[in-house]
Design an enzyme around this catalytic site. Structure first.
Site, PDB file in Angstrom:
ATOM      1  N   GLY A   1      -6.424  -6.388   0.229  1.00  0.00           N
ATOM      2  CA  GLY A   1      -5.191  -6.399   1.002  1.00  0.00           C
ATOM      3  C   GLY A   1      -4.512  -7.543   1.316  1.00  0.00           C
ATOM      4  O   GLY A   1      -3.333  -8.085   1.192  1.00  0.00           O
TER       5      GLY A   1
ATOM      6  N   GLY B   1     -11.976  -4.493   1.719  1.00  0.00           N
ATOM      7  CA  GLY B   1     -13.698  -3.870   1.764  1.00  0.00           C
ATOM      8  C   GLY B   1     -13.950  -3.111   0.623  1.00  0.00           C
ATOM      9  O   GLY B   1     -15.257  -3.268   0.006  1.00  0.00           O
TER      10      GLY B   1
ATOM     11  N   ARG C   1       0.778  -1.210   0.043  1.00  0.00           N
ATOM     12  CA  ARG C   1       0.094   0.153  -0.087  1.00  0.00           C
ATOM     13  C   ARG C   1       0.981   1.308  -0.016  1.00  0.00           C
ATOM     14  O   ARG C   1       0.371   2.146  -0.734  1.00  0.00           O
ATOM     15  CB  ARG C   1      -1.049   0.062   1.391  1.00  0.00           C
ATOM     16  CG  ARG C   1      -2.151  -0.834   0.993  1.00  0.00           C
ATOM     17  CD  ARG C   1      -3.095  -0.984   2.181  1.00  0.00           C
ATOM     18  NE  ARG C   1      -4.576  -1.307   1.690  1.00  0.00           N
ATOM     19  CZ  ARG C   1      -5.604  -1.531   2.527  1.00  0.00           C
ATOM     20  NH1 ARG C   1      -5.069  -1.542   4.072  1.00  0.00           N
ATOM     21  NH2 ARG C   1      -6.618  -2.005   2.418  1.00  0.00           N
TER      22      ARG C   1
END
Ligand code: 3PG
Ligand code: MG
Length: 443
Positions: free
Chosen positions: A379, A403, A62
């Site tokens: 993720g 999500g 990320r």
């Protein structure tokens, strides 16, 4: 071997007789290429919620994913204020959730110092930002150290958003992984500052658009992992889009149980009635719904556990499913080889234990080999794939959003994307809460 395959054989579906929810994607969303950033202070909301082992970052995907936006802004002479959440602290400073390791890693990757402010919008943040020059980077401390970030009360969130907005001239939304959260830094700040989307958000929405609205067929959706209850609405929506749904992991066990098969001591999650409704819907809509014909089981979820392969319709009472079996892996790989579009979320088994990583490795390998448009979502799935040695470049797109990508595929409108598209800005202006002209992007 008992084939636990539900519903019809493959056929062509070039039209969708069923209603499919499609998120209102922010096509009108401006990106950083549409705005002047030189000499401006830019607040960039990213999602640096990375997995940590104490203070060691175990997957920096990320952080890497926001580099294109940050380097472009810096190269154009912006002064950058980076902000993110990390974990779920309780609305107050908590050293366990400091962004310090993340700021250090971002500095290494950017090749320039990243100053971490000791607070979010307090004196430390204000003074760090006041000293910021073009080309400089300040990171605010974990946004969730302030209760205003996640408050359900719009006024409390708004008060925090006001303070965040004071730190900058322009807002850039690039935290795709948090776009499904109606949080101050995601949803309320863009109503207070001129705003644009970053490159990650543009790439993520473009990729998800291709698996929902501009689909090349056949389209396969592979789902696994736990949190089954969370994923059932997605199954339901994707039944209107996909040609095949392939299910592994704890999710498969839930569907097998819903069909009345014994699942022994396997992890079960989710409502069996809801799972049955998904199976009925698949049959009605003529979508091939593949459950694993065999499973790898063991007495417990431990490193030394002895692996046995059993039919998925006959899991012994004292065993638990920890992976899909080799027959299932072969079947899934064959289906994936024929697909033109693939979306994958959730490992096929407990990939952290080598004996039970086979299914996840097989699916990852099939996607890596494929010339289809392949999206790895989530993720955790992205981290799993990297942990098994696959490079991000082996897939068309590796989503940073768990999500967020799932809610997108459910057909929901993500608050963060709606905000960047200016929808709620217009509404707030209509209600007299803000001056719409003040949040127009400067050209
Ligand atoms: C995530 O990792 O799911 C995102 O960063 C959002 O975090 P959250 O689920 O704690 O809101
Ligand atoms: Mg989450």
């Amino acid at each position: 071997m008992d084939l636990a395959i539900v519903t019809r054989g493959a056929g062509d579906r070039d039209t969708h007789p069923v209603m499919v929810n499609s998120p209102k994607v922010a096509d009108p969303m401006k990106t950083i290429d549409d705005v002047v950033v030189t000499g401006r202070r830019v607040l960039v909301r990213v999602d640096l919620n990375v997995p940590l082992d104490e203070s060691r970052i175990t997957d920096d995907g990320r952080i890497r994913a926001c580099l294109p936006t940050l380097t472009a802004l810096l190269a154009r002479g912006a002064a950058v204020v980076v902000c993110s959440h990390l974990g779920r602290p309780a609305g107050a400073p908590d050293p366990k959730y400091t962004l310090a390791p993340v700021a250090a890693r971002l500095g290494e990757l950017l090749g320039r110092p990243v100053t971490l402010a000791a607070d979010t919008v307090g004196p430390a943040a204000r003074s760090a930002v006041a000293g910021l020059r073009p080309g400089g980077v300040v990171m605010l401390e974990n946004l969730r150290f302030n209760p205003g970030e996640t408050s359900k009360d719009g006024a409390i969130r708004g008060a925090f958003a006001d303070q965040l907005a004071l730190l900058a001239d322009l807002y850039v939304g690039d935290g795709f992984g948090a776009m499904h959260r109606k949080h101050a830094s995601v949803y309320d700040v863009p109503a207070r500052l001129p705003h644009a989307a970053g490159y990650l958000v543009r790439a993520e929405t473009a990729a998800l658009h291709r698996v929902t609205q501009a689909v090349q067929r056949p389209c396969a959706v592979v789902l696994g992992g736990a949190k089954v209850a969370d994923k059932l609405p997605l199954v339901s929506n994707m039944l209107g889009i996909a040609d095949q749904i392939l299910v592994g992991g704890a999710m498969a066990v839930t569907f097998l149980a819903a069909q009345g098969h014994p699942v022994g001591r396997s992890l079960l999650d989710g409502d069996l009635d809801a799972a049955r409704r998904c199976l009925d819907q698949a049959a009605e809509q003529g979508v091939e719904f593949l459950l694993p014909p065999d499973l790898a089981v063991a007495a417990g979820r431990t490193a030394g556990a002895r692996r046995e392969v059993v039919s998925s319709t006959a899991v012994p009472a004292d065993r638990m499913a920890l992976d899909i079996g080799p027959g299932a892996a072969t079947l899934f790989v064959a289906r994936l080889a024929a697909a033109q579009t693939v979306f994958w979320n959730g490992p096929m088994g407990v990939f952290e234990l080598d004996a039970f990583a086979g299914g996840t490795r097989a699916v990852a390998g099939a996607l890596a080999e494929s010339s289809a448009f392949t999206v790895v979502g989530g993720g955790d799935t992205a981290a799993a794939v990297r942990a098994l040695g696959f490079a991000d470049g082996a897939f068309s797109h590796v989503s940073t959003g768990g999500g967020a990508s799932l809610e997108y595929l459910e057909g929901k409108t993500l608050p963060g994307l709606a905000a960047l598209a200016g929808e709620h800005v217009a509404r707030a202006a209509a209600e007299g809460a803000i001056d719409e002209a003040a949040v127009q992007v400067p050209r």
